[in-house]
Scaffold this active site. Structure first.
Site, PDB file in Angstrom:
ATOM      1  N   TYR A   1     -11.026   1.418   1.193  1.00 36.01           N
ATOM      2  CA  TYR A   1     -10.164   2.555   1.554  1.00 36.01           C
ATOM      3  C   TYR A   1      -8.698   2.129   1.445  1.00 36.01           C
ATOM      4  O   TYR A   1      -7.853   2.844   0.905  1.00 36.01           O
ATOM      5  CB  TYR A   1     -10.496   3.032   2.971  1.00 36.01           C
TER       6      TYR A   1
ATOM      7  N   SER B   1       1.965   7.806  10.481  1.00 39.36           N
ATOM      8  CA  SER B   1       1.346   8.902   9.728  1.00 39.36           C
ATOM      9  C   SER B   1       0.918  10.033  10.656  1.00 39.36           C
ATOM     10  O   SER B   1       0.481   9.800  11.782  1.00 39.36           O
ATOM     11  CB  SER B   1       0.109   8.363   8.992  1.00 39.36           C
TER      12      SER B   1
ATOM     13  N   GLN C   1       5.955  10.533   9.904  1.00 37.49           N
ATOM     14  CA  GLN C   1       5.614  11.129   8.605  1.00 37.49           C
ATOM     15  C   GLN C   1       4.835  12.413   8.836  1.00 37.49           C
ATOM     16  O   GLN C   1       3.807  12.413   9.527  1.00 37.49           O
ATOM     17  CB  GLN C   1       4.774  10.140   7.778  1.00 37.49           C
TER      18      GLN C   1
ATOM     19  N   TYR D   1       2.646  15.532   7.301  1.00 38.78           N
ATOM     20  CA  TYR D   1       1.938  16.332   6.297  1.00 38.78           C
ATOM     21  C   TYR D   1       2.117  17.774   6.752  1.00 38.78           C
ATOM     22  O   TYR D   1       1.774  18.105   7.888  1.00 38.78           O
ATOM     23  CB  TYR D   1       0.453  15.979   6.261  1.00 38.78           C
TER      24      TYR D   1
ATOM     25  N   ARG E   1     -11.207   9.390  -4.504  1.00 41.74           N
ATOM     26  CA  ARG E   1     -11.076   8.014  -5.002  1.00 41.74           C
ATOM     27  C   ARG E   1     -12.455   7.401  -5.152  1.00 41.74           C
ATOM     28  O   ARG E   1     -13.286   7.480  -4.235  1.00 41.74           O
ATOM     29  CB  ARG E   1     -10.213   7.179  -4.056  1.00 41.74           C
TER      30      ARG E   1
ATOM     31  N   LYS F   1       9.240  12.134   1.035  1.00 45.94           N
ATOM     32  CA  LYS F   1       8.504  11.010   0.444  1.00 45.94           C
ATOM     33  C   LYS F   1       7.604  11.533  -0.672  1.00 45.94           C
ATOM     34  O   LYS F   1       6.826  12.462  -0.448  1.00 45.94           O
ATOM     35  CB  LYS F   1       7.652  10.346   1.532  1.00 45.94           C
TER      36      LYS F   1
ATOM     37  N   HIS G   1       2.516   7.226  -3.671  1.00 42.49           N
ATOM     38  CA  HIS G   1       1.441   7.070  -2.692  1.00 42.49           C
ATOM     39  C   HIS G   1       0.646   5.787  -2.948  1.00 42.49           C
ATOM     40  O   HIS G   1      -0.556   5.723  -2.708  1.00 42.49           O
ATOM     41  CB  HIS G   1       0.512   8.296  -2.745  1.00 42.49           C
TER      42      HIS G   1
ATOM     43  N   GLY H   1       2.871  -0.351   2.363  1.00 41.98           N
ATOM     44  CA  GLY H   1       1.726   0.078   3.166  1.00 41.98           C
ATOM     45  C   GLY H   1       0.691  -1.025   3.246  1.00 41.98           C
ATOM     46  O   GLY H   1       0.429  -1.604   4.304  1.00 41.98           O
ATOM     47  N   ARG H   2       0.150  -1.372   2.076  1.00 40.35           N
ATOM     48  CA  ARG H   2      -1.011  -2.277   2.072  1.00 40.35           C
ATOM     49  C   ARG H   2      -0.678  -3.654   2.634  1.00 40.35           C
ATOM     50  O   ARG H   2      -1.485  -4.230   3.363  1.00 40.35           O
ATOM     51  CB  ARG H   2      -1.558  -2.402   0.645  1.00 40.35           C
TER      52      ARG H   2
HETATM   53  C1  LIG Z   1      -4.920   3.344   3.198  1.00 43.06           C
HETATM   54  C2  LIG Z   1      -3.690   4.154   2.929  1.00 43.06           C
HETATM   55  C3  LIG Z   1      -3.460   5.310   3.671  1.00 43.06           C
HETATM   56  C4  LIG Z   1      -2.285   6.050   3.448  1.00 43.06           C
HETATM   57  N1  LIG Z   1      -2.022   7.136   4.242  1.00 43.06           N
HETATM   58  C5  LIG Z   1      -0.849   7.800   4.086  1.00 43.06           C
HETATM   59  C6  LIG Z   1      -0.496   8.848   4.983  1.00 43.06           C
HETATM   60  O1  LIG Z   1      -1.219   9.175   5.910  1.00 43.06           O
HETATM   61  N2  LIG Z   1       0.696   9.480   4.755  1.00 43.06           N
HETATM   62  C7  LIG Z   1       1.539   9.128   3.730  1.00 43.06           C
HETATM   63  O2  LIG Z   1       2.594   9.727   3.564  1.00 43.06           O
HETATM   64  N3  LIG Z   1       1.223   8.116   2.900  1.00 43.06           N
HETATM   65  C8  LIG Z   1       0.064   7.450   3.067  1.00 43.06           C
HETATM   66  N4  LIG Z   1      -0.219   6.391   2.252  1.00 43.06           N
HETATM   67  C9  LIG Z   1       0.756   5.972   1.242  1.00 43.06           C
HETATM   68  C10 LIG Z   1       1.717   4.967   1.855  1.00 43.06           C
HETATM   69  O3  LIG Z   1       2.570   5.569   2.778  1.00 43.06           O
HETATM   70  C11 LIG Z   1       2.587   4.289   0.794  1.00 43.06           C
HETATM   71  O4  LIG Z   1       3.183   5.260  -0.010  1.00 43.06           O
HETATM   72  C12 LIG Z   1       1.809   3.315  -0.057  1.00 43.06           C
HETATM   73  O5  LIG Z   1       0.899   2.584   0.717  1.00 43.06           O
HETATM   74  C13 LIG Z   1       2.780   2.356  -0.719  1.00 43.06           C
HETATM   75  O6  LIG Z   1       2.138   1.537  -1.620  1.00 43.06           O
HETATM   76  P1  LIG Z   1       1.653   0.040  -1.296  1.00 43.06           P
HETATM   77  O7  LIG Z   1       0.446   0.195  -0.423  1.00 43.06           O
HETATM   78  O8  LIG Z   1       1.334  -0.462  -2.633  1.00 43.06           O
HETATM   79  O9  LIG Z   1       2.748  -0.675  -0.588  1.00 43.06           O
HETATM   80  C14 LIG Z   1      -1.381   5.640   2.458  1.00 43.06           C
HETATM   81  C15 LIG Z   1      -1.611   4.463   1.728  1.00 43.06           C
HETATM   82  C16 LIG Z   1      -2.729   3.720   1.974  1.00 43.06           C
HETATM   83  C17 LIG Z   1      -2.931   2.440   1.210  1.00 43.06           C
END
Ligand SMILES: Cc1cc2nc3c(=O)[nH]c(=O)nc-3n(C[C@H](O)[C@H](O)[C@H](O)COP(=O)(O)O)c2cc1C
Length: 364
Positions: free
Chosen positions: A8, A90, A111, A113, A148, A233, A257, A311-312
């Site tokens: 995930y 989030s 953040q 939605y 996905r 964003k 994202h 994020g990751r």
């Molecule tokens: C598991 C996961 C869940 C995410 N959930 C959200 C979310 O709830 N809201 C949002 O705006 N972006 C979400 N994102 C996107 C992240 O905010 C971000 O744009 C992204 O992780 C950046 O890329 P990186 O993981 O390569 O650093 C999520 C990303 C991941 C990996």
């Protein structure tokens, strides 16, 4: 963490090509070092929307954080507060927004939605304001939920369906399983109170709650409801950046994202590179998607981004080290930013600009 949780976190959309492109684009930015300078100390601080932060690094919003590691969201919020870097919570976090605001009072951003129901939107924004969040980040790059492949393969659904695969993976990760038992099953706690039909499954509720696309008049409405810094964003098209400026938006996080929505999307660093100078002059431009090192953040600054988010990386940290993981990721990145600036002969992060690019970048 169990494989279904890691998938995930790690997964991208379709062939995961946009996720790979994000990384490649960072590696393709070449900077020319300037030696014969004193770089015994360097300054990594940044000012965003009038507030000072210790590093040009922030935690991107990640939904279902506590599924990947129980307690991850609170741990990361605490780490961000103590290091003084932005933490973006989030809408679909698994820790209450009011609790996170108490853990990270100086650095918490929310953040959003955008909900379909205007009353829900107003209520959510009022709660965010009451709780004391410093900035509102509206995500626009999820007009439709993503399918996905890794999640489909694992049968990941909410509420959890205990498929043999998920049961096996949980049992073979006993620390995660025990912690999840004591923490409780992760839930979308910020929004469950808005669910009027209890028979509706959690995933269906979340999908039906959000708008399929955020029309401009909604953005204008949000601007009237939120008087603090407003950040969008996920923009990629030039016309959208111009519309955001016209709406009175203060900043943008250029994002795809993390390669999780549209596999044809350009690398975020390419979007940044191509953004006309009159846009970057009028918005606080930030970036995420593929940021993995301090040098990446310095590269993004050379192309005009004031700060970068990941994020990751932060979830790799808590997945590996638990509570201590967030701090560790911040410290590794702090060291990398510092060393990169010293290597390049730049005493202040704020001074890093296009003059360091090995290939000139024409912004006009
Ligand atoms: C598991 C996961 C869940 C995410 N959930 C959200 C979310 O709830 N809201 C949002 O705006 N972006 C979400 N994102 C996107 C992240 O905010 C971000 O744009 C992204 O992780 C950046 O890329 P990186 O993981 O390569 O650093 C999520 C990303 C991941 C990996």
């Amino acid at each position: 963490m169990p494989n279904f949780a890691f998938d995930y976190l790690e997964g991208g959309i379709d062939d995961e090509a946009s996720k790979r492109r994000n990384r490649q684009a960072f590696q393709d930015v070449h900077l020319t070092p300037r030696y014969l300078r004193d770089v015994s100390t360097v300054d990594t601080r940044v000012t965003l929307f009038g507030a000072g932060y210790a590093l040009p690094l922030g935690v991107s919003p990640v939904g279902l954080g506590n599924m990947m590691w129980p307690g991850a969201e609170a741990a990361l919020a605490r780490a961000a507060q103590s290091a003084r870097i932005p933490y973006v919570l989030s809408t679909f976090s698994t820790t209450l927004l009011e609790d996170i605001a108490q853990l990270a009072p100086d650095v918490c951003w929310f953040q959003l939605y955008v909900p379909r129901d205007e009353q829900v939107m107003e209520d959510l924004i009022a709660r965010v304001k009451r709780a004391g969040f410093r900035a509102l980040v509206v995500t626009v790059d999820v007009p439709v939920g993503a399918k996905r492949n890794r999640e489909l393969k694992n049968g990941l659904k909410l509420p959890f369906t205990m498929t043999p695969r998920i049961v096996w993976q949980s049992l073979t990760h006993p620390t995660w399983a025990l912690r999840t038992l004591t923490h409780g099953t992760p839930d979308f706690v910020n929004v469950t109170s808005y669910r009027t039909d209890p028979s509706q499954g959690l995933s269906d509720f979340v999908t039906s709650m959000t708008r399929p696309g955020v029309p401009l008049d909604h953005l204008q409405r949000i601007r009237t409801l939120w008087d603090g810094p407003l950040i969008i964003k996920g923009l990629q098209a030039e016309e959208n950046f111009r519309a955001a400026i016209d709406c009175g938006v203060d900043g943008v996080i250029i994002s795809n994202h993390g390669g999780r929505q549209l596999d044809a999307a350009p690398a975020t660093l390419e979007t940044l590179r191509q953004l006309p100078g009159d846009i970057t002059d009028r918005l606080t431009v930030m970036i995420d998607s593929g940021v993995r090192t301090g040098l990446d953040i310095v590269r993004a600054k050379a192309l005009g981004a004031h700060a970068a988010f990941s994020g990751r990386s932060f979830f790799y940290g808590v997945g590996a080290l638990g509570e201590a993981g967030g701090k560790q990721v911040i410290e590794i990145t702090r060291d990398e930013i510092t060393r990169s600036l010293q290597q390049l002969g730049c005493q202040r992060f704020e001074d890093m600009d296009a003059s360091w690019l090995a290939e000139p970048c024409d912004k006009d």
